[in-house]
Design a protein around this motif. Structure first.
Motif, PDB file in Angstrom:
ATOM      1  N   PHE A 275      56.351 -18.284  83.925  1.00 23.06           N
ATOM      2  CA  PHE A 275      56.906 -19.289  83.024  1.00 23.06           C
ATOM      3  C   PHE A 275      58.262 -18.801  82.522  1.00 23.06           C
ATOM      4  O   PHE A 275      58.541 -17.590  82.504  1.00 23.06           O
ATOM      5  CB  PHE A 275      55.976 -19.548  81.833  1.00 23.06           C
ATOM      6  CG  PHE A 275      54.716 -20.276  82.201  1.00 23.06           C
ATOM      7  CD1 PHE A 275      54.624 -21.648  82.043  1.00 23.06           C
ATOM      8  CD2 PHE A 275      53.623 -19.593  82.711  1.00 23.06           C
ATOM      9  CE1 PHE A 275      53.468 -22.329  82.382  1.00 23.06           C
ATOM     10  CE2 PHE A 275      52.462 -20.254  83.057  1.00 23.06           C
ATOM     11  CZ  PHE A 275      52.386 -21.631  82.891  1.00 23.06           C
ATOM     12  N   ASP A 393      59.992 -27.896  73.441  1.00 24.03           N
ATOM     13  CA  ASP A 393      59.300 -28.777  74.371  1.00 24.03           C
ATOM     14  C   ASP A 393      59.362 -28.233  75.793  1.00 24.03           C
ATOM     15  O   ASP A 393      60.121 -27.310  76.103  1.00 24.03           O
ATOM     16  CB  ASP A 393      59.934 -30.165  74.314  1.00 24.03           C
ATOM     17  CG  ASP A 393      59.046 -31.281  74.863  1.00 24.03           C
ATOM     18  OD1 ASP A 393      57.878 -30.996  75.192  1.00 24.03           O
ATOM     19  OD2 ASP A 393      59.536 -32.424  74.960  1.00 24.03           O
ATOM     20  N   GLN A 394      58.590 -28.864  76.653  1.00 20.91           N
ATOM     21  CA  GLN A 394      58.592 -28.594  78.082  1.00 20.91           C
ATOM     22  C   GLN A 394      59.725 -29.386  78.737  1.00 20.91           C
ATOM     23  O   GLN A 394      60.008 -30.525  78.361  1.00 20.91           O
ATOM     24  CB  GLN A 394      57.241 -29.014  78.663  1.00 20.91           C
ATOM     25  CG  GLN A 394      56.986 -28.661  80.108  1.00 20.91           C
ATOM     26  CD  GLN A 394      55.578 -29.086  80.521  1.00 20.91           C
ATOM     27  OE1 GLN A 394      55.022 -30.056  79.991  1.00 20.91           O
ATOM     28  NE2 GLN A 394      54.979 -28.356  81.446  1.00 20.91           N
ATOM     29  N   GLU A 398      57.686 -28.040  85.191  1.00 17.00           N
ATOM     30  CA  GLU A 398      56.439 -27.880  84.447  1.00 17.00           C
ATOM     31  C   GLU A 398      56.221 -26.474  83.897  1.00 17.00           C
ATOM     32  O   GLU A 398      55.431 -26.297  82.961  1.00 17.00           O
ATOM     33  CB  GLU A 398      55.250 -28.279  85.329  1.00 17.00           C
ATOM     34  CG  GLU A 398      55.075 -27.431  86.570  1.00 17.00           C
ATOM     35  CD  GLU A 398      53.951 -27.921  87.462  1.00 17.00           C
ATOM     36  OE1 GLU A 398      53.343 -27.082  88.146  1.00 17.00           O
ATOM     37  OE2 GLU A 398      53.676 -29.142  87.471  1.00 17.00           O
ATOM     38  N   ASN A 399      56.912 -25.468  84.415  1.00 20.07           N
ATOM     39  CA  ASN A 399      56.738 -24.107  83.895  1.00 20.07           C
ATOM     40  C   ASN A 399      57.978 -23.601  83.158  1.00 20.07           C
ATOM     41  O   ASN A 399      58.151 -22.402  82.952  1.00 20.07           O
ATOM     42  CB  ASN A 399      56.370 -23.136  85.010  1.00 20.07           C
ATOM     43  CG  ASN A 399      57.477 -22.951  86.038  1.00 20.07           C
ATOM     44  OD1 ASN A 399      58.275 -23.861  86.263  1.00 20.07           O
ATOM     45  ND2 ASN A 399      57.517 -21.789  86.668  1.00 20.07           N
ATOM     46  N   TYR A 401      60.229 -24.163  79.581  1.00 20.10           N
ATOM     47  CA  TYR A 401      60.210 -24.720  78.226  1.00 20.10           C
ATOM     48  C   TYR A 401      61.543 -24.438  77.537  1.00 20.10           C
ATOM     49  O   TYR A 401      62.330 -23.601  77.982  1.00 20.10           O
ATOM     50  CB  TYR A 401      59.060 -24.116  77.418  1.00 20.10           C
ATOM     51  CG  TYR A 401      57.692 -24.532  77.897  1.00 20.10           C
ATOM     52  CD1 TYR A 401      56.960 -25.504  77.232  1.00 20.10           C
ATOM     53  CD2 TYR A 401      57.126 -23.961  79.043  1.00 20.10           C
ATOM     54  CE1 TYR A 401      55.705 -25.901  77.679  1.00 20.10           C
ATOM     55  CE2 TYR A 401      55.876 -24.349  79.503  1.00 20.10           C
ATOM     56  CZ  TYR A 401      55.175 -25.319  78.817  1.00 20.10           C
ATOM     57  OH  TYR A 401      53.941 -25.715  79.259  1.00 20.10           O
ATOM     58  N   MET A 425      52.567 -23.886  74.719  1.00 16.05           N
ATOM     59  CA  MET A 425      52.365 -23.185  75.981  1.00 16.05           C
ATOM     60  C   MET A 425      50.917 -22.762  76.173  1.00 16.05           C
ATOM     61  O   MET A 425      50.444 -22.623  77.309  1.00 16.05           O
ATOM     62  CB  MET A 425      53.299 -21.978  76.065  1.00 16.05           C
ATOM     63  CG  MET A 425      54.771 -22.371  76.179  1.00 16.05           C
ATOM     64  SD  MET A 425      55.896 -20.962  76.349  1.00 16.05           S
ATOM     65  CE  MET A 425      55.409 -20.366  77.979  1.00 16.05           C
TER      66      MET A 425
END
Length: 450
Positions: A275, A393-394, A398-399, A401, A425
């Motif tokens: 991430f 936020d994201q 998708e990984n 932030y 997360m």
């Protein structure tokens, strides 16, 4: 998701990035931090106002902002200056800012930021509850709860502030504030004695803190390293490797290698993690584009001076001069004075006229604080969204932030926004609603404006 099996890379070693990294480590993440500068907290976090203003979060975007616009455009030495630009980025931000200048939206933003501010106060005080004295001294932390006093010279300005106090009290969020007379202001802070005749009163909040932002960055760095985290400085992100909806690696280049060997020959490294979190101040605007995400950020340029006040008469309570829009925070034997907002000039040049104005206004308040001929100077860009709310936020990856856009409240809100991001997360409920701090909320009006 089990964070203990996951590696997260935080981009940015300012106060927001390091707060994010430390909070994620507390959840069990394996954490690394990548920073373009040579050490932590050297850019926006280096010499800001130092006040942790949890109860003073009213946004810049409020109804009077539009009526003040002609003055901001024409007055070259005012506390807020606008340098108009025809760039699409500046115009989109400005139009979105204008759309937030209503009473309803300003009140909603105030409610959102108060909640985040009080969460931040709870988190940060927990982090700083048992700091070893040797660590505090070596980092230059200078943390204490000393209260904050906002002083006024204009009766109408004090009346407006008193209305804001009443509004915040009506929210029942534990906002303890008192309206004081000029004499009561001097009783609370004797260093104000020389300017008592100029004052009409003030607003006192006993629960506010001060901390040296750079010192806090140094302390957080030490905590992260002590827990096994990795910090990489002098490292620039040149690109991102995207596969589908995920970022699989960052392309990194050592700044020192680039200087030694020339940009063309500097080796590019692919750095992998599970991430990624973008928390790189104003640089986040460009970085997020590598992940297919647009962030409505503008740099609010501010200035500060720091002087030795060990043998001077300086305020112990944090002071905000409402008339000049500058803040005073005593950090050990130093007095930090900061203020001004310049829009449309995104550089960190030290502008002599702005520094001269800051010194003159400081001497007007506290003439015996120290030797004003020997001040240390600073200029920084506070990354702000049009509404004044940060984005936690994201992104479209998708990984990946983001924890960005704190404006002039980065130091105040860093711990709280780090806590919100950790909740997001981890996929657990947060103590605050997340929607106000989403990309969707930040882009709602900017998209319409464009």
């Amino acid at each position: 998701m089990n964070p203990q099996t996951k590696h997260v890379c935080v981009i940015g070693a300012g106060i927001v990035g390091l707060s994010t990294a430390w909070r994620l480590m507390q959840d069990g993440w394996q954490v690394s931090v990548i920073e373009e500068s040579a050490a932590p907290g050297l850019v926006t976090s280096y010499a800001n106002g130092a006040q942790l203003s949890y109860s003073y979060v009213a946004p810049l975007a409020e109804p009077s902002a539009l009526s003040n616009l002609p003055k901001w455009l024409l007055k070259k030495d005012g506390p807020l200056r606008i340098h108009p630009s025809l760039s699409p980025e500046f115009l989109r931000w400005g139009l979105s800012f204008a759309s937030h200048c209503t009473t309803a939206r300003a009140h909603q933003t105030t409610r959102d930021l108060l909640g985040l501010g009080y969460l931040s106060r709870r988190i940060l005080r927990k982090w700083l509850a048992d700091v070893p004295a040797s660590w505090a001294a070596s980092a230059g932390l200078d943390y204490r709860t000393n209260g904050k006093l906002v002083v006024f010279r204009d009766p109408a300005a004090l009346a407006t502030a008193s209305t804001q106090v009443a509004y915040q009290r009506s929210l029942d969020v534990g906002c303890e504030q008192y309206v004081l007379s000029a004499a009561e202001c001097v009783d609370k802070e004797p260093a104000l004695a020389d300017m008592q005749s100029k004052l009409v009163g003030g607003i006192y909040t006993p629960s506010e803190d001060v901390v040296d932002s750079h010192g806090l960055c140094m302390y957080l760095e030490r905590l992260i390293v002590s827990r096994g985290g990795e910090l990489r400085y002098d490292t620039r992100i040149t690109d991102a490797v995207i596969e589908g909806q995920r970022c699989v690696a960052l392309k990194l280049k050592s700044q020192s290698a680039a200087l030694d060997e020339g940009d063309a020959s500097a080796q590019v490294e692919e750095y992998k993690a599970d991430f990624f979190v973008v928390a790189a101040g104003l640089s986040s605007r460009e970085l997020l584009q590598k992940f297919g995400t647009r962030a409505p950020l503008l740099g609010l340029k501010g200035f500060s001076i720091t002087l030795d006040c060990e043998h001077g008469i300086a305020p112990s309570v944090s002071i905000t001069d409402s008339h000049h829009k500058i803040v005073f925070a005593k950090l050990g034997h130093r007095l930090r004075v900061a203020g001004m907002v310049d829009l449309g000039r995104e550089n960190r040049d030290i502008e002599a006229p702005r520094i001269a104005a800051l010194i003159k206004q400081s001497q007007d308040n506290f003439p015996e604080a120290g030797d004003y001929s020997k001040v240390q100077t600073w200029a920084g860009l506070r990354p702000a969204t049009p509404s004044g709310r940060p984005i936690v936020d994201q992104t479209v990856c998708e990984n990946v932030y983001a924890n960005i856009g704190h404006g002039t409240l980065g130091l105040t809100l860093a711990a709280g926004s780090a806590d919100l991001l950790a909740d997001k997360m981890a996929g657990r409920p947060s103590s605050l609603p997340m929607m106000p701090f989403s990309f969707k909320a930040a882009q709602e009006f900017s998209t319409a404006a464009s």
